[in-house]
Design a protein around this motif. Structure first.
Motif, short mmCIF file in Angstrom:
data_model
loop_
_atom_site.label_atom_id
_atom_site.label_comp_id
_atom_site.label_asym_id
_atom_site.label_seq_id
_atom_site.Cartn_x
_atom_site.Cartn_y
_atom_site.Cartn_z
N LYS A 247 8.55 11.35 -3.50
CA LYS A 247 8.83 10.08 -2.83
C LYS A 247 8.56 8.89 -3.75
CE LYS A 247 8.37 9.25 1.48
NZ LYS A 247 7.88 9.00 2.85
N LYS A 248 9.23 7.81 -3.43
CA LYS A 248 9.07 6.56 -4.17
C LYS A 248 7.79 5.86 -3.73
CE LYS A 248 11.71 2.44 -5.52
NZ LYS A 248 12.96 1.69 -5.31
N LEU A 249 6.65 6.46 -4.10
CA LEU A 249 5.33 5.95 -3.77
C LEU A 249 4.38 6.26 -4.92
CD1 LEU A 249 5.09 7.20 -0.07
CD2 LEU A 249 5.21 4.79 -0.79
N ARG A 250 3.30 5.52 -4.99
CA ARG A 250 2.31 5.77 -6.03
C ARG A 250 1.79 7.20 -5.98
NH1 ARG A 250 -1.78 0.54 -6.23
NH2 ARG A 250 -0.19 -1.07 -6.50
N MET A 251 1.44 7.70 -7.14
CA MET A 251 0.82 9.01 -7.27
C MET A 251 -0.69 8.84 -7.42
SD MET A 251 3.70 10.69 -9.85
CE MET A 251 3.78 9.24 -10.93
#
Length: 451
Positions: A247-251
């Motif tokens: 997903k387009k979210l921080r890791m």
């Protein structure tokens, strides 16, 4: 040293009087003559972008008007006064010469960015580049376009994410050298922002990278088109199998393991170049992830709205506890995260101007504040756009927002609040489509974590 550029960019922001006291870097003494440099503080070390306001003393006014100032042997100015400022740390010998007589002082200029936070800005897709705003709430200090002031160049177009590692910062953009930007990946010294390297790769740029993590010498890039890539500052990026739905979210990072969320409701555990474990959260939809204060993982979800505490070890990769909330903890179109943590307290907005806090220790959720009610904010906080951040060390709340997509560069606000919502700092016109807040780790914690 581009003195005119720096003075134009930060005039009125800083002065030698605001510099912080250090370990008595006493300047070299004046030679035995009547000529002296006025405005020198013998027990002050000052920082990048500070200004020392110097003047001639000990000679007649007409002689002072013909004074020559030099910095490290190079002529810098003429006249009775000289404003010394520099973008780069180091030792600087200031020499004043009048009618054959001279006086000298040596300054130590220290790196400025060893504490505080950065607000990374995407910039407008059509006609801007990314930028970096530096914030130090204790000093009531905000420096817009900080990277540009130090290097004289602009970050890449549509900056997306930032990671700390190896005493450096790594900034990823999507469009690289467009609109006058310098590159896809910019690497700079974390304490001074001095440029180390710019990496461009057209093929990698076409994958639309959005997030970055750094583990020792390895760089991980989440992309829109082909999952997570692994490479180094010299390139060699290769896609990691099994990550195409990241997903387009921080890791998040713990030790040598990287954790990422997927669109099919999984938490991926990545080590080296492979996915080593998966945690299926179905039917819940993950919306954010972060490392907890005790070395576990926080994970937020929607459907239901919940906070989970997850064991990050390979042999027991399970949810240890789950709290279902009665408030939305959606990331919406935000690409940072749905929540941010300090200790057992997790802060979120549900894509609104209202900041909520869920106390995991007591399983209670409460409203902290609606930022629109703070004096000086008004309609400048209409649009939530990667707007929230929480200092993991102090618990201070950071919030950056703008009025709307048309007036983003004229009506925007960036603020720092205490954990109870009390205003500590408020600044207008220093954000441009925020990509998120990033808190500078102290020296003991600079091990590569994406914070």
């Amino acid at each position: 040293m581009n003195k005119k550029l720096l003075l134009a960019g930060i005039a009125g922001i800083l002065s030698l009087a605001t510099a912080c006291k250090k370990d008595d870097p006493t300047p070299s003494p004046n030679p035995p003559s009547g000529l002296t440099i006025d405005g020198v503080a013998s027990t002050l070390e000052f920082y990048q972008l500070d200004t020392a306001h110097l003047s001639v003393a000990g000679v007649a006014k007409d002689a002072a008007a013909k004074a020559v100032w030099a910095v490290n042997g190079a002529k810098a100015a003429e006249g009775a006064t000289f404003d010394f400022t520099t973008a780069h740390p180091g030792k600087y010998e200031i020499t004043l010469t009048v009618d054959g007589k001279s006086a000298k002082h040596t300054y130590t200029v220290a790196p400025r960015f060893s504490e505080g936070a950065f607000l990374l800005n995407e910039g407008n897709f059509g006609n801007e580049t990314g930028s970096l705003t530096y914030i130090h709430p204790t000093k009531k200090l905000v420096i817009d376009q900080a990277y540009f002031h130090i290097n004289g160049t602009k970050l890449g177009n549509v900056c997306q994410d930032l990671a700390f590692g190896n005493d450096q910062i790594y900034i990823i953009s999507q469009n690289g050298p467009k609109n006058g930007g310098e590159g896809l990946l910019t690497i700079a010294r974390s304490n001074s922002l001095e440029k180390v390297k710019v990496y461009n790769d057209e093929a990698l740029a076409q994958q639309w990278p959005t997030h970055i993590a750094v583990l020792r010498d390895q760089i991980y890039l989440r992309t829109d088109r082909n999952g997570i890539y692994r490479g180094t500052a010299d390139g060699g990026f290769v896609s990691i199998p099994g990550t195409s739905k990241a997903k387009k979210l921080r890791m998040a990072q713990i030790g040598e393991r990287l954790f990422a969320l997927t669109s099919d409701s999984k938490v991926l555990m990545i080590q080296g170049s492979q996915v080593v474990r998966e945690l299926d959260l179905s039917p819940a939809k993950p919306s954010g992830i972060a490392v907890s204060h005790d070395g576990k993982l926080w994970v937020s979800t929607t459907s239901p709205n919940a906070i989970l505490k997850v064991d990050p070890t390979p042999d027991n990769f399970v949810a240890l506890d789950t709290h279902v909330l009665d408030k939305s903890i959606s990331s919406g179109f935000s690409a940072s995260s749905a929540f941010f943590a300090h200790g057992d307290k997790l802060y979120f907005t549900g894509q609104s101007s209202v900041i909520y806090c869920h106390d995991f220790a007591t399983n209670k959720t409460s409203q902290v504040i609606d930022v629109k009610t703070i004096d000086g904010v008004g309609t400048s906080a209409n649009m939530y756009y990667n707007s929230l951040g929480v200092d993991p060390a102090t618990g201070e709340l950071y919030y950056a927002a703008f009025e709307d997509f048309n007036t983003y560069n004229k009506k925007n606000v960036t603020m720092v609040l205490k954990a109870d919502g009390t205003k500590l700092l408020l600044k207008e016109k220093v954000n441009s489509f925020p990509a998120g807040f990033f808190f500078i780790p102290n020296a003991a914690n600079r091990t590569g974590a994406n914070r």
